[in-house]
Scaffold this motif. Structure first.
Motif, short mmCIF file in Angstrom:
data_model
loop_
_atom_site.label_atom_id
_atom_site.label_comp_id
_atom_site.label_asym_id
_atom_site.label_seq_id
_atom_site.Cartn_x
_atom_site.Cartn_y
_atom_site.Cartn_z
N ALA A 85 11.02 33.93 17.46
CA ALA A 85 10.05 32.83 17.62
C ALA A 85 9.23 32.64 16.36
O ALA A 85 8.96 31.51 15.95
CB ALA A 85 9.15 33.12 18.82
N GLU A 86 8.84 33.75 15.75
CA GLU A 86 8.06 33.67 14.51
C GLU A 86 8.91 33.08 13.38
O GLU A 86 8.46 32.19 12.63
CB GLU A 86 7.55 35.05 14.13
CG GLU A 86 6.68 35.08 12.88
CD GLU A 86 6.15 36.48 12.61
OE1 GLU A 86 4.95 36.62 12.32
OE2 GLU A 86 6.95 37.44 12.68
N ASP A 87 10.15 33.55 13.26
CA ASP A 87 11.02 33.11 12.16
C ASP A 87 11.37 31.63 12.26
O ASP A 87 11.53 30.95 11.23
CB ASP A 87 12.32 33.93 12.16
CG ASP A 87 12.09 35.37 11.79
OD1 ASP A 87 11.02 35.69 11.26
OD2 ASP A 87 13.00 36.20 12.05
N THR A 88 11.55 31.12 13.47
CA THR A 88 12.04 29.74 13.65
C THR A 88 10.93 28.76 14.00
O THR A 88 11.19 27.57 14.16
CB THR A 88 13.12 29.70 14.75
OG1 THR A 88 12.57 30.20 15.97
CG2 THR A 88 14.33 30.52 14.34
N GLN B 272 -3.49 37.90 27.49
CA GLN B 272 -4.15 38.97 26.76
C GLN B 272 -3.32 39.50 25.60
O GLN B 272 -3.87 39.92 24.58
CB GLN B 272 -4.48 40.12 27.72
CG GLN B 272 -5.53 39.76 28.75
CD GLN B 272 -5.64 40.79 29.87
OE1 GLN B 272 -5.06 41.88 29.79
NE2 GLN B 272 -6.37 40.46 30.92
N GLN B 273 -1.97 39.49 25.74
CA GLN B 273 -1.13 40.14 24.74
C GLN B 273 -0.17 39.20 24.00
O GLN B 273 0.37 39.58 22.97
CB GLN B 273 -0.32 41.26 25.39
CG GLN B 273 -1.15 42.32 26.09
CD GLN B 273 -2.05 43.09 25.13
OE1 GLN B 273 -1.88 43.04 23.91
NE2 GLN B 273 -3.05 43.76 25.67
N VAL B 274 0.05 37.99 24.53
CA VAL B 274 0.95 37.05 23.84
C VAL B 274 0.13 36.04 23.04
O VAL B 274 0.20 36.00 21.82
CB VAL B 274 1.89 36.35 24.83
CG1 VAL B 274 2.79 35.35 24.09
CG2 VAL B 274 2.76 37.37 25.55
N GLN C 94 0.34 39.10 20.20
CA GLN C 94 -0.99 38.66 19.74
C GLN C 94 -1.45 39.48 18.54
O GLN C 94 -2.09 38.96 17.63
CB GLN C 94 -1.99 38.81 20.90
CG GLN C 94 -3.40 38.36 20.56
CD GLN C 94 -3.75 37.05 21.22
OE1 GLN C 94 -3.02 36.08 21.08
NE2 GLN C 94 -4.84 37.04 21.94
N GLN C 95 -1.07 40.76 18.52
CA GLN C 95 -1.49 41.64 17.42
C GLN C 95 -0.46 41.75 16.31
O GLN C 95 -0.81 42.09 15.16
CB GLN C 95 -1.77 43.05 17.97
CG GLN C 95 -3.07 43.20 18.74
CD GLN C 95 -3.02 42.58 20.12
OE1 GLN C 95 -2.03 42.76 20.83
NE2 GLN C 95 -4.06 41.84 20.49
N THR C 96 0.82 41.48 16.61
CA THR C 96 1.88 41.81 15.65
C THR C 96 2.60 40.61 15.05
O THR C 96 3.34 40.77 14.08
CB THR C 96 2.93 42.70 16.33
OG1 THR C 96 3.44 42.02 17.50
CG2 THR C 96 2.32 44.03 16.77
N HIS C 97 2.43 39.43 15.62
CA HIS C 97 3.20 38.27 15.18
C HIS C 97 2.29 37.09 14.85
O HIS C 97 1.24 36.92 15.48
CB HIS C 97 4.20 37.84 16.25
CG HIS C 97 5.33 38.80 16.45
ND1 HIS C 97 5.16 40.04 17.04
CD2 HIS C 97 6.67 38.71 16.14
CE1 HIS C 97 6.32 40.67 17.08
NE2 HIS C 97 7.24 39.89 16.55
N ALA C 98 2.73 36.31 13.88
CA ALA C 98 2.05 35.05 13.57
C ALA C 98 2.77 33.93 14.30
O ALA C 98 3.90 33.58 13.94
CB ALA C 98 2.06 34.81 12.06
#
Length: 647
Positions: free
Chosen positions: A354-357, A408-410, A380-384
């Motif tokens: 999702a981040e890459d595309t 909370q996490q996505v 939420q913490q690891t991906h842009a």
């Protein structure tokens, strides 16, 4: 936690298709609709006007005489004929964009990456159409796919639909028996097939499967092998000259302009299949017009799908969400296709994709979200993910804690749309709306034009009370029937036997005080201890909050003249079902649901049987527990899992 309510009065024109639709209705129909509830009420009370305006507003290209009828009523609602004088082509509507914008992106767990523009997609469909015509394929022929979720599969489906051939597909994780149970009924003339696919790091070769398919399907004239991504050069079934490689099927010259067959609105487009866990799978026939109109309504008005969106749904070609996803081409959006495990080589692979595309709409299952939470996936913490604005969930009920995980996490400002419908209607009965708030644990609304209610056992509509999910009027995406069921006997028995002339969907549901919906599980797996009806999802919600429990299955066991609840749990590798954990599970169910929900017996198992579409096979577990035969084990992805339940 819930997003702010989207108000019609302050919405800027062009930002929201549904807002524009309401303004258009108010102007052209001289109405004063000012809320989603008002629009829905109008859509079911004036269903011919609604579906006609929906067809126009969503830009579906059809041919019809002046003053053509919208609906020709039948003596029973399953005999209603929608748009009986209209002609269209599903593929033509999906290929109306022919520019350089990216149409399809493919990726797998090996990070093989391919893409195709709308112009290139049109070209490949045109070339494959010419090949199919040269093989003598005509409207009404069946074309099958033993196929992975790849670009070539989309091209094959569109080329078939452009002629009027009927497409039907199974994913490559289906066993030979399961595939033949389906395809022998429809007698395909052409088969598009993968010779290998990869799942969870393991490459699965399919030469032996293809040999058995060709032997078991005498109707086949040609088999087209899709490119082998994993072991090039080892993809030919032995001793068959009627096997064509994908590159050769696309070798023809490109025509100046592709021809799309103009076909009746009700012309068959897809044959889908019931799960088959209670017998040979039923072949459900869906029309081109009904499928297209329903998907356009859901994409355009409910999802607010825009041309600049990047739409992803984690699915296989054996699940109706694949068909639903592909219809997104009619919006001109970019579709992301993924083939492989959602947790290999690492649990975050789908969010990496999702981040890459640049995915803007992320679709998955409730089961995936639960598993991702237990695996510690925290995008939420690891991906842009700045462009991600909507998350869709279906396949099973998304419990309230699943909503908490997403927000909370996505992503905290996302629109979470839990949706529910099925293969039976190739769409949704209840789903999301950009005009409504999200309530924890609830689906937002009934679909426009869908006269959905909850009936009690006496056949009366109820609110804030559990019962059967029904639809009181016909709608365009109702099946045209079952294959080889000319008198509609099987069709009628499947959906209309419970309440006269009312579609009964088989879901145990409730409509909430503010118009939302909760699905508690399938009606045929509702538990009935002491005469109290309990949906299995009510138990799963409590059990699967516990960190030690990966998943569970609850069934009713006939016992001493009554029914008792038996719960089977699959645990984390380092967990054991001891007295302490049994007590914790029972207390969680008692406090979170009720004392009546507490199982009489709890047992640990190493695996839980699932259908080929990934759904827990509750009926198969129940029948095995009672020593009764499971009629069609080929419908299960892991039938050996039943051995643990035989005692």
């Amino acid at each position: 936690m819930s997003p702010a309510r989207f108000t019609i009065k302050t919405a800027a024109p062009g930002d929201c298709h549904l807002v524009d639709f309401i303004h258009w209705l108010n102007k052209t129909q001289r109405l004063q609709l000012d809320s989603y509830a008002a629009v829905h009420r109008w859509s079911v009370q004036n269903r011919e006007a609604f579906w006609h305006t929906c067809l126009d507003f969503t830009g579906i290209e059809t041919d019809a005489p002046a003053h053509a009828r919208t609906l020709k009523p039948g003596q029973q609602i399953w005999l209603d004929q929608w748009f009986p004088e209209h002609q269209l082509n599903y593929a033509g509507n999906l290929l109306r964009f022919r520019d350089d914008k990216t149409a399809l992106i493919f990726s797998d767990e090996h990070n093989n990456r391919q893409s195709l523009s709308y112009a290139e997609l049109y070209q490949q469909v045109s070339q494959l159409q010419r090949w199919l015509l040269a093989q003598g394929v005509i409207a009404g022929d069946r074309v099958a796919g033993f196929a992975a979720n790849r670009i070539e599969t989309v091209v094959a489906m569109l080329a078939s639909a452009s002629i009027g051939a009927i497409w039907s597909s199974c994913s490559p994780d289906f066993g030979v028996g399961g595939i033949l149970d389906r395809f022998t009924q429809i007698e395909p003339t052409v088969l598009f097939a993968v010779s290998s696919h990869c799942y969870a790091g393991r490459i699965n070769r399919h030469q032996a499967v293809l040999e058995k398919l060709m032997a078991g399907l005498p109707s086949l004239r040609q088999v087209v092998l899709l490119p082998d991504l994993y072991e090039a050069g080892a993809d030919d079934p032995v001793g068959h000259s009627d096997v064509v490689h994908w590159r050769d099927a696309l070798a023809g010259e490109l025509a100046a302009e592709m021809t799309f067959a103009a076909l009746p609105f009700a012309h068959p487009l897809f044959i889908m299949y019931s799960s088959g866990t209670t017998g040979v799978p039923k072949c459900i026939v869906h029309s081109a017009g009904g499928t297209l109109l329903q998907h356009r309504k859901e994409h355009h008005l409910h999802l607010n799908l825009q041309r600049d969106d990047v739409l992803f749904y984690f699915t296989t070609c054996g699940w109706m969400m694949w068909n639903w996803l592909v219809s997104g081409l009619a919006s001109g959006a970019t579709l992301v296709l993924y083939d492989g495990s959602p947790f290999h080589p690492k649990p975050s692979i789908l969010f990496d994709l999702a981040e890459d595309t640049g995915v803007t709409i992320f679709g998955t299952s409730a089961k995936y979200l639960s598993a991702a939470e237990k695996a510690g996936v925290q995008p939420q913490q690891t991906h842009a993910l700045p462009h991600l604005h909507t998350l869709l969930s279906t396949g099973s009920p998304l419990n309230a804690e699943g909503f908490d995980y997403v927000y909370q996490q996505v992503k905290g400002d996302i629109s979470l749309q839990s949706i529910s419908g099925g293969t039976d209607i190739i769409s949704c009965f209840v789903l999301g709306s950009p005009l409504l708030p999200v309530y924890r644990g609830e689906i937002q609304c009934a679909g426009l034009g869908m006269d959905v209610k909850v009936y009690n056992q006496a056949g009366k509509p109820v609110s804030q009370e559990k019962g059967e999910l029904v639809c009181q009027q016909s709608f365009p995406s109702m099946p045209t029937g079952f294959w080889q069921d000319p008198e509609h006997e099987k069709y009628q028995a499947a959906y209309f036997a419970r309440f006269d002339n009312i579609w009964t969907h088989g879901d145990y549901a409730e409509q909430t005080a503010h118009g939302g919906w909760i699905i508690y599980g399938r009606s045929d797996t509702v538990l009935n201890p002491g005469g109290v009806r309990i949906g299995t999802a009510e138990i799963y919600r409590q059990v699967e909050q516990l960190a030690q429990v990966l998943e569970s299955v609850a069934v009713g066991q006939e016992w001493e003249g009554d029914v008792r609840i038996v719960l089977f749990v699959r645990l984390q590798a380092d967990a054991t079902l001891d007295d302490e954990l049994i007590g914790t599970i029972k207390l969680s169910i008692r406090n979170g649901a009720s004392p009546r929900h507490v199982p009489a017996v709890i047992r640990q198992v190493t695996d839980i049987p699932r259908t080929l579409n990934g759904k827990i096979a509750e009926i198969a577990v129940r029948e095995t527990l009672h020593g009764r035969p499971v009629n069609n084990r080929d419908a299960l992805a892991n039938p050996d899992a039943l051995k643990e339940f035989e005692a």
